[in-house]
Design a protein around this motif. Structure first.
Motif, PDB file in Angstrom:
ATOM      1  N   THR A   4       0.854  -1.184   0.000  1.00  0.00           N
ATOM      2  CA  THR A   4       0.000   0.000   0.000  1.00  0.00           C
ATOM      3  C   THR A   4       0.890   1.234   0.000  1.00  0.00           C
ATOM      4  O   THR A   4       1.820   1.343   0.804  1.00  0.00           O
ATOM      5  N   TYR A   5       0.622   2.169  -0.902  1.00  0.00           N
ATOM      6  CA  TYR A   5       1.452   3.358  -0.983  1.00  0.00           C
ATOM      7  C   TYR A   5       1.270   4.220   0.258  1.00  0.00           C
ATOM      8  O   TYR A   5       0.147   4.472   0.704  1.00  0.00           O
ATOM      9  N   SER A   6       2.368   4.662   0.814  1.00  0.00           N
ATOM     10  CA  SER A   6       2.326   5.528   1.992  1.00  0.00           C
ATOM     11  C   SER A   6       1.799   6.910   1.600  1.00  0.00           C
ATOM     12  O   SER A   6       1.706   7.249   0.410  1.00  0.00           O
ATOM     13  N   GLU A   7       1.482   7.715   2.590  1.00  0.00           N
ATOM     14  CA  GLU A   7       1.010   9.078   2.319  1.00  0.00           C
ATOM     15  C   GLU A   7       2.071   9.869   1.557  1.00  0.00           C
ATOM     16  O   GLU A   7       1.749  10.664   0.666  1.00  0.00           O
ATOM     17  N   LYS A   8       3.322   9.639   1.918  1.00  0.00           N
ATOM     18  CA  LYS A   8       4.419  10.334   1.234  1.00  0.00           C
ATOM     19  C   LYS A   8       4.450   9.963  -0.250  1.00  0.00           C
ATOM     20  O   LYS A   8       4.553  10.852  -1.118  1.00  0.00           O
ATOM     21  N   GLU A  79       9.475   2.739  -2.758  1.00  0.00           N
ATOM     22  CA  GLU A  79       8.778   4.018  -2.890  1.00  0.00           C
ATOM     23  C   GLU A  79       8.929   4.606  -4.290  1.00  0.00           C
ATOM     24  O   GLU A  79       8.008   5.249  -4.807  1.00  0.00           O
TER      25      GLU A  79
END
Length: 412
Positions: A4-8, A79
């Motif tokens: 799941t992609y982080s907020e960053k 990322e």
């Protein structure tokens, strides 16, 4: 594993997607028109490219590929993957963000292995996007899929090295901004097989360096970047230009190619996504035999298979990136080898379906898919052919299976 992609990462994605929509996609046609208007496609850079690069710098979308925060964004491989995928949707996008091969790999080599003097002279202008570079490894006389076959010669002569050899498919050497190359050759033919090779920095304007010709891919010259055949005739460079030391070339190559391979695969996912979009749009617009193409069973099978294959490849890319971050490139070598086989083959199937859906238009310049196909077909060869990667996967798998049998009584 949590992909799941982080907020960053989501924030980076949104910013990058917006930039692509506002700056890159609208200027793809402008870039081509400016390039085609030049008498010599390798003489000058279309002005729109430098304009886009300046905008990317101001937007903070620059050198995203480097995990070292001193030089780049500080993003991990995991990322960076979804961002690199977005860049891969356009053939001109990677350069816009200074994330294009072979510069990325060469910059990583200089970050990891370069001296302070080498970094000041060559890494800094590369990071700033002021110059470009090439990597000279592949040779026409030998099967370069085995790097130990390399015949190019690097000989010490006092405080200099003398270089002789012929290289080809040196990507980026056609660019008028290309100023530095990394050359791989043999310094000691009598050393252990993987200790014969060395890498050395050679300015492109050094006497004896001659770009013989540019090599098109299926008729595409890929200007102003291109792929060159280069001869080296008694080329002399200072001994301080050697990277790390004699005999370190093979190890450096392995360190360079790991990230390079997965970056190619990340971009390939984006190219496949764009091809699927072209396919879906086209089949909604055209009718055959009284039905929308999108209602034909075979077309729906193409769409379904394309989506399944893209998702499978993306998950393997993310797994490989995650492993590189957690256990290092060496431990992740099987996953890197697997995705290097999977991603280009997947994309070629998706792109081929898009070409078929477009009919005759698919092989023209009116749509991006023909160019995509030509470029991605080369990636079944570049950075190691499929067969070599499959061999590596099989060798590692056999070793792991043998270890399981040895340590588990269920196998006895």
């Amino acid at each position: 594993m949590n992909f799941t992609y982080s907020e960053k990462v989501e924030a980076w994605r949104e910013k990058l997607i917006q930039f692509m929509e506002e700056v890159v996609y609208p200027n793809e046609k402008v870039f081509k028109e400016q390039l085609d208007a030049q008498p010599d496609r390798f003489a000058d850079i279309p002005p729109i490219m430098e304009e886009m690069k300046e905008k990317a710098k101001k937007a903070g979308l620059w050198n995203l590929f480097l995990p070292d925060s001193e030089y780049g964004s500080g993003l991990t491989n995991l990322e960076y993957a979804p961002l690199c995928e977005i860049m891969g949707r356009s053939p001109i996008a990677p350069e816009v963000f200074n994330c294009a091969a072979p510069d990325t790999g060469n910059m990583e080599v200089l970050v990891r292995y370069g001296t302070k003097e080498q970094q000041d002279k060559w890494l800094k202008p590369l990071l700033e996007g002021k110059i470009r570079s090439t990597f000279c490894m592949t040779e026409p006389q030998v099967a370069s899929s085995d790097a130990t076959n390399i015949e190019a010669d690097i000989k010490k002569d006092g405080d200099q090295y003398v270089i002789n050899g012929r290289k080809w498919w040196s990507s980026g050497a056609g660019d008028p901004r290309c100023e530095i190359l990394i050359f791989m050759g043999k310094t000691d033919v009598n050393a252990q097989r993987h200790r014969q090779q060395s890498m050395i920095l050679v300015p492109l304007n050094t006497p004896g360096v001659q770009v013989e010709r540019m090599l098109p891919v299926f008729g595409y010259d890929e200007a102003p970047h291109g792929h060159a055949e280069i001869t080296f005739d008694n080329v002399r460079v200072p001994a301080k230009n050697i990277l790390v030391g004699e005999g370190e070339g093979f190890a450096i190559a392995q360190g360079r190619l790991g990230p390079g391979r997965i970056h190619h695969c990340m971009r390939i996912i984006g190219a496949a996504e764009r091809a699927l979009e072209v396919l879906c749009k086209r089949v909604e617009e055209r009718k055959t035999f009284g039905k929308q193409l999108s209602e034909q069973g075979v077309i729906r099978e193409w769409i379904a298979n394309s989506r399944i294959e893209i998702e499978q490849a993306r998950l393997l890319v993310l797994k490989a990136a995650d492993m590189m971050d957690k256990v290092g490139n060496k431990e992740a070598r099987k996953e890197i080898a697997m995705i290097k086989v999977v991603a280009p083959n997947m994309a070629l199937k998706v792109i081929d379906r898009a070409i078929q859906s477009l009919g005759a238009a698919g092989v023209s310049e009116d749509f991006p898919v023909a160019n995509q196909y030509a470029g991605i077909r080369t990636l079944r060869l570049a950075d190691g052919p499929d067969e070599v990667h499959r061999q590596a996967v099989a060798k590692l798998e056999l070793g792991e299976q043998a270890s399981l049998r040895e340590n588990n009584c269920l196998y006895n």
